[in-house]
Design a protein around this motif. Structure first.
Motif, PDB file in Angstrom:
ATOM      1  N   HIS A 240      33.107 -28.264 -20.939  1.00 20.90           N
ATOM      2  CA  HIS A 240      33.803 -29.497 -20.578  1.00 20.90           C
ATOM      3  C   HIS A 240      34.323 -29.396 -19.152  1.00 20.90           C
ATOM      4  O   HIS A 240      34.683 -28.305 -18.698  1.00 20.90           O
ATOM      5  N   PRO A 241      34.429 -30.522 -18.470  1.00 25.92           N
ATOM      6  CA  PRO A 241      35.080 -30.511 -17.160  1.00 25.92           C
ATOM      7  C   PRO A 241      36.580 -30.291 -17.319  1.00 25.92           C
ATOM      8  O   PRO A 241      37.158 -30.631 -18.357  1.00 25.92           O
ATOM      9  N   VAL A 242      37.195 -29.738 -16.311  1.00 24.58           N
ATOM     10  CA  VAL A 242      38.624 -29.416 -16.359  1.00 24.58           C
ATOM     11  C   VAL A 242      39.466 -30.666 -16.613  1.00 24.58           C
ATOM     12  O   VAL A 242      40.535 -30.583 -17.203  1.00 24.58           O
ATOM     13  N   SER A 243      38.978 -31.819 -16.220  1.00 28.54           N
ATOM     14  CA  SER A 243      39.731 -33.065 -16.426  1.00 28.54           C
ATOM     15  C   SER A 243      39.942 -33.378 -17.906  1.00 28.54           C
ATOM     16  O   SER A 243      40.820 -34.165 -18.253  1.00 28.54           O
ATOM     17  N   GLU A 244      39.155 -32.767 -18.809  1.00 31.16           N
ATOM     18  CA  GLU A 244      39.267 -33.029 -20.244  1.00 31.16           C
ATOM     19  C   GLU A 244      40.047 -31.949 -20.999  1.00 31.16           C
ATOM     20  O   GLU A 244      40.162 -32.028 -22.224  1.00 31.16           O
TER      21      GLU A 244
ATOM     22  N   SER B 135      34.201 -27.369 -13.209  1.00 35.61           N
ATOM     23  CA  SER B 135      34.421 -28.577 -12.418  1.00 35.61           C
ATOM     24  C   SER B 135      33.740 -29.787 -13.039  1.00 35.61           C
ATOM     25  O   SER B 135      34.359 -30.797 -13.299  1.00 35.61           O
TER      26      SER B 135
ATOM     27  N   ASN C  97      43.273 -22.723 -11.616  1.00 36.30           N
ATOM     28  CA  ASN C  97      43.970 -23.471 -12.670  1.00 36.30           C
ATOM     29  C   ASN C  97      44.417 -22.587 -13.833  1.00 36.30           C
ATOM     30  O   ASN C  97      45.009 -23.084 -14.796  1.00 36.30           O
TER      31      ASN C  97
END
Length: 101
Positions: A37-41, A9, A61
Motif C-alpha cells: 500500500h502507499p504510505v497515504s493509506e 511511496s 516515516n
C-alpha cells in the motif's frame, strides 16, 4: 496466517517484492498474507496488519508509523534487500519481528 503490510511511496516496486515474499513463504510453508500500500493509506490499513514494513524510500516515516501503531512491530526494510528484491530476507525479518524465529 500472518498479515504483513508493505508500505512505500506508490506501491509499484513494493508489489514486486510482495510476490517474491509470497513465493518464499510458500516454499517454506509459512502462512502469510502480504499486501502493498502507499504510505497515504497507512492509517486505514495499518490496523489489519500483524507487522508493518516500510520501503527504504520512506523510512523517514518510521518513527511516525511506530507512534501510530505502538502495539505492532513496525520496521524499515533494509535497502539492500529491497533493491535486490530479496523476498527471503524480508520474510525472515517479518518472522523475527513476530517472534516466529
Amino acid at each position: 496466517m500472518k498479515k504483513i503490510i508493505l508500505v512505500c511511496s506508490a506501491g509499484m516496486s513494493t508489489s514486486l517484492l510482495m510476490n517474491k515474499m509470497r513465493d518464499y513463504a510458500q516454499r517454506i510453508d509459512y502462512a502469510i498474507e502480504v499486501k502493498a500500500h502507499p504510505v497515504s493509506e497507512i492509517g486505514e490499513i495499518g490496523q489489519t496488519a500483524d507487522v508493518i514494513l516500510l520501503g527504504p524510500q520512506i523510512r523517514f516515516n518510521l518513527a511516525n508509523v511506530q507512534k501510530q501503531f505502538p502495539d505492532k512491530p513496525v520496521e524499515s526494510i533494509p535497502p539492500t534487500d529491497y533493491g535486490m528484491m530479496n523476498g527471503e530476507n524480508v520474510v525472515k525479518l517479518a518472522q523475527k519481528l513476530l517472534g516466529d524465529i
